[in-house]
Scaffold this motif. Structure first.
Motif, short mmCIF file in Angstrom:
data_model
loop_
_atom_site.label_atom_id
_atom_site.label_comp_id
_atom_site.label_asym_id
_atom_site.label_seq_id
_atom_site.Cartn_x
_atom_site.Cartn_y
_atom_site.Cartn_z
N THR A 1 5.57 -2.13 4.32
CA THR A 1 4.30 -2.44 3.66
C THR A 1 3.32 -1.28 3.74
OG1 THR A 1 4.55 -4.83 4.05
CG2 THR A 1 2.31 -3.99 3.70
N GLY A 2 3.23 -0.62 4.89
CA GLY A 2 2.31 0.51 5.01
C GLY A 2 2.64 1.62 4.04
N ARG A 3 3.92 1.94 3.93
CA ARG A 3 4.33 3.01 3.01
C ARG A 3 4.11 2.59 1.56
NH1 ARG A 3 9.91 5.61 4.40
NH2 ARG A 3 8.59 6.24 6.17
N LEU A 4 4.37 1.33 1.26
CA LEU A 4 4.14 0.84 -0.10
C LEU A 4 2.67 0.98 -0.48
CD1 LEU A 4 5.63 -2.26 -1.77
CD2 LEU A 4 3.14 -2.10 -1.64
N VAL A 5 1.79 0.68 0.47
CA VAL A 5 0.35 0.81 0.20
C VAL A 5 -0.03 2.27 0.01
CG1 VAL A 5 -1.94 0.45 1.16
CG2 VAL A 5 -0.23 -1.37 1.30
N ARG A 6 0.50 3.15 0.84
CA ARG A 6 0.22 4.58 0.67
C ARG A 6 0.66 5.05 -0.71
NH1 ARG A 6 3.82 7.02 4.43
NH2 ARG A 6 3.26 8.91 3.30
N MET A 7 1.81 4.59 -1.17
CA MET A 7 2.35 5.01 -2.46
C MET A 7 1.52 4.49 -3.63
SD MET A 7 6.39 4.43 -1.56
CE MET A 7 7.00 4.88 -3.20
N PHE A 8 0.72 3.48 -3.39
CA PHE A 8 -0.11 2.92 -4.46
C PHE A 8 -1.14 3.93 -4.97
CE2 PHE A 8 -3.69 0.06 -5.85
CZ PHE A 8 -3.09 -0.35 -7.03
N TRP B 1 -10.00 5.82 -0.94
CA TRP B 1 -10.85 6.22 0.19
C TRP B 1 -10.03 6.26 1.46
CZ3 TRP B 1 -12.34 3.49 4.65
CH2 TRP B 1 -13.36 4.10 5.40
N GLY B 2 -9.15 5.28 1.62
CA GLY B 2 -8.30 5.25 2.81
C GLY B 2 -7.33 4.09 2.74
N ALA B 3 -6.26 4.18 3.52
CA ALA B 3 -5.30 3.08 3.66
C ALA B 3 -5.18 2.77 5.14
CB ALA B 3 -3.94 3.46 3.08
N LEU B 4 -5.27 1.51 5.50
CA LEU B 4 -5.33 1.09 6.89
C LEU B 4 -4.23 0.10 7.25
CD1 LEU B 4 -9.06 0.77 6.51
CD2 LEU B 4 -8.21 1.79 8.62
N ARG B 5 -3.70 0.27 8.45
CA ARG B 5 -2.74 -0.68 9.01
C ARG B 5 -3.48 -1.55 10.01
NH1 ARG B 5 -0.17 -1.74 13.74
NH2 ARG B 5 2.06 -2.24 13.72
N HIS B 6 -3.23 -2.85 9.97
CA HIS B 6 -3.85 -3.78 10.91
C HIS B 6 -2.77 -4.51 11.70
CE1 HIS B 6 -7.95 -3.28 9.48
NE2 HIS B 6 -7.47 -3.30 8.25
N GLN B 7 -3.12 -4.90 12.91
CA GLN B 7 -2.18 -5.62 13.77
C GLN B 7 -2.62 -7.07 13.91
OE1 GLN B 7 0.84 -4.56 15.21
NE2 GLN B 7 0.91 -6.80 15.32
N LEU B 8 -1.74 -8.00 13.51
CA LEU B 8 -2.01 -9.42 13.67
C LEU B 8 -1.22 -9.96 14.87
CD1 LEU B 8 -1.90 -10.54 9.92
CD2 LEU B 8 -3.78 -9.50 11.23
N LEU B 9 -1.41 -11.24 15.14
CA LEU B 9 -0.79 -11.88 16.30
C LEU B 9 0.73 -11.77 16.25
CD1 LEU B 9 -1.06 -13.80 18.80
CD2 LEU B 9 -0.87 -15.69 17.16
N ILE B 10 1.30 -11.40 17.38
CA ILE B 10 2.75 -11.43 17.55
C ILE B 10 3.10 -12.74 18.28
CG2 ILE B 10 4.75 -10.35 18.63
CD1 ILE B 10 3.67 -8.68 16.39
N SER C 1 2.18 -6.53 10.63
CA SER C 1 1.11 -5.56 10.37
C SER C 1 0.88 -5.39 8.87
CB SER C 1 1.43 -4.22 11.01
OG SER C 1 2.72 -3.78 10.60
N PRO C 2 -0.10 -6.11 8.32
CA PRO C 2 -0.46 -5.92 6.92
C PRO C 2 -1.20 -4.60 6.74
CG PRO C 2 -2.04 -7.38 7.93
CD PRO C 2 -0.98 -7.08 8.98
N ALA C 3 -1.45 -4.24 5.50
CA ALA C 3 -2.17 -3.00 5.22
C ALA C 3 -3.19 -3.23 4.12
CB ALA C 3 -1.20 -1.89 4.82
N CYS C 4 -4.19 -2.38 4.10
CA CYS C 4 -5.26 -2.50 3.11
C CYS C 4 -5.54 -1.14 2.49
CB CYS C 4 -6.53 -3.03 3.77
SG CYS C 4 -7.88 -3.37 2.61
N ALA C 5 -5.52 -1.09 1.17
CA ALA C 5 -5.95 0.11 0.45
C ALA C 5 -7.41 -0.08 0.09
CB ALA C 5 -5.11 0.30 -0.82
N VAL C 6 -8.23 0.90 0.45
CA VAL C 6 -9.64 0.87 0.09
C VAL C 6 -9.84 1.87 -1.04
CG1 VAL C 6 -12.01 1.12 0.91
CG2 VAL C 6 -10.22 0.32 2.48
N ARG D 1 -5.93 1.21 12.03
CA ARG D 1 -5.82 2.67 12.07
C ARG D 1 -5.44 3.16 10.68
NH1 ARG D 1 -0.49 4.26 12.14
NH2 ARG D 1 1.06 2.83 13.00
N PHE D 2 -5.85 4.38 10.40
CA PHE D 2 -5.65 4.95 9.08
C PHE D 2 -4.23 5.46 8.90
CE2 PHE D 2 -10.25 5.03 9.23
CZ PHE D 2 -10.62 4.78 7.92
#
Length: 244
Positions: free
Chosen positions: A20-27, A38-47, A58-63, A162-163
């Motif tokens: 998912t992180g790489r897919l978001v970066r490729m966007f 502006w940036g792409a971020l990885r977030h950590q959710l509950l394990i 770990s979902p990701a967000c493209a800003v 984290r970015f």
């Protein structure tokens, strides 16, 4: 410029070459004229064993910054097509799209909850509907809508993640001066016992992998002193995690 948050989650399966992180970066390559990453971020959710996830939850967000909000429907269409093209067979992708000008307070609360509680699709859809943001299930069980909404909320919160991408992040020198990091839009903050202000000409060792954090809505490199050297925390081999 207006910031648009695009949250992605559950686009891969075990062993996938594109997490998912790489897919978001490729966007970034798919952005229309008038939009910039502006940036792409990885977030950590509950394990938790009760939560189905591929490897790290770990979902990701493209800003994305846009000069004209009329571009938002085009961004949504391109993000949907991007997921359709690159998401793994058998994945359960979700996409969330929100403007920074939306009332994201309940989405922020939802994102924070996802870091320590088990959340549901039903609640994710209800929260998104009340906020008036787009939340799309794009395949499989659609479970990715939970993490996609959480990624938007945690990014809007400004103190999580984290970015994966931020300007010239992956092309910065190692070591690099505090001043050069500042020129790249990244603040250096000492987190050791003394927590001293860092001199502009001080050199920071990154190990070839700088991992700025999102603190107070800005890119910040936490730095500690190790054997007399300034070392940025978070060094990992570049291929250590397929999601990146």
């Amino acid at each position: 410029m207006t910031k648009i948050y695009l949250g992605f989650d559950d686009t891969d399966v075990v062993g996938a070459k594109i997490g998912t992180g790489r897919l978001v970066r490729m966007f970034e390559r798919k952005l229309p004229d008038g939009a910039r990453l502006w940036g792409a971020l990885r977030h950590q959710l509950l394990i938790d064993p009760r939560i189905p996830f591929t490897s790290h939850n770990s979902p990701a967000c493209a800003v994305v910054e846009v000069a004209d909000e009329a571009l938002v429907p085009e961004l949504v269409a391109r993000a949907v097509a991007h997921i359709a093209e690159l998401a793994s067979d058998g994945s359960d992708p979700g996409l969330c799209v929100a403007r920074e000008t939306d009332d994201l307070s309940e989405i922020v609360e939802f994102g924070l909850s996802c870091t320590y509680e088990i959340e549901t699709q039903e609640r994710a859809r209800a929260v998104a509907a009340r906020a008036g943001v787009r939340l799309l299930g794009l395949g499989g069980t659609n479970d990715g809508i939970i993490g996609a909404l959480a990624a938007v909320g945690l990014t809007a919160y400004g103190w999580s993640g984290r970015f994966l991408e931020y300007g010239r992040l992956r092309r910065l020198a190692d070591p690099i001066s505090v001043a050069a990091l500042a020129e790249a839009g990244i603040e250096s903050v000492a987190i050791d016992r003394e927590a001293c202000a860092l001199a502009p000409d001080a050199l920071v060792s990154t190990g070839g992998w700088l991992s700025p954090r999102l603190w107070n809505g800005r890119a910040v490199a936490p730095v500690e002193r190790v054997n007399g050297r300034l070392v940025a925390i978070g060094k990992r081999p570049r291929d250590a995690e397929v999601a990146d």
